[in-house]
Design an enzyme around this catalytic site. Structure first.
Site, PDB file in Angstrom:
ATOM      1  CB  CYS A 159      -1.176  -0.410   1.004  1.00  0.00           C
ATOM      2  SG  CYS A 159      -1.545   1.025   1.091  1.00  0.00           S
ATOM      3  CB  CYS A 189      -2.236   5.228   4.374  1.00  0.00           C
ATOM      4  SG  CYS A 189      -3.619   3.867   3.217  1.00  0.00           S
TER       5      CYS A 189
END
Length: 151
Positions: A63, A66
């Protein structure tokens, strides 16, 4: 969820996919419906992208925004809070995985799957050699292999 095994739901999903080809096909085609059949709800506003690491391509989840992890299956995300590591996996996934101790098959393509706050992802790891008894398969499921960092 059990306090002894916080990834109990992820274990349930992966073992079901390893044990039942029809469930695995349903999970890959429509994760929301397949998980509902196990009594697991994907939160509204979230889509789950399920990849299969039992084929020709090895998928690894990151990711870059975040720490977008399917916490409804496994509350403990892998090491995505480290931006240097994320950049390394995105730029050189094969090398980063080998450095982590994952032996990939020669020539096996690696596909990086980037998640978002709306789209989470998980991997169905390669099925280990086992007698097929679900209780024998459960210990083979962990946060590393459902994110593609281990087999």
């Amino acid at each position: 969820m059990s306090e002894k095994n916080p990834i109990e739901k992820a274990v349930q999903v992966v073992v079901a996919a390893w044990s039942d080809p029809a469930f695995k096909s349903a999970l890959l085609a429509d994760p929301r419906r397949a998980l509902a059949g196990l009594g697991i709800e994907i939160p509204q506003g979230i889509d789950l992208d399920v990849r299969d690491n039992d084929g020709d391509v090895h998928h690894v989840i990151v990711c870059t925004q975040c720490s977008c992890w399917p916490t409804f299956l496994s509350p403990m995300p892998p090491f995505w809070k480290n931006s240097e590591y994320i950049a390394r996996v995105v730029a050189e996934p094969r090398i980063a995985l080998v450095e982590m101790g994952l032996s990939l098959d020669p020539g096996e393509p690696v596909k990086v799957v980037d998640t978002t706050p709306r789209r989470r992802a998980m991997v169905i790891p390669r099925r280990p050699s086992s007698d097929g008894d679900p209780t024998a398969l459960a210990p083979y499921v962990n946060n590393l292999n459902i994110a593609g960092y281990a087999r």
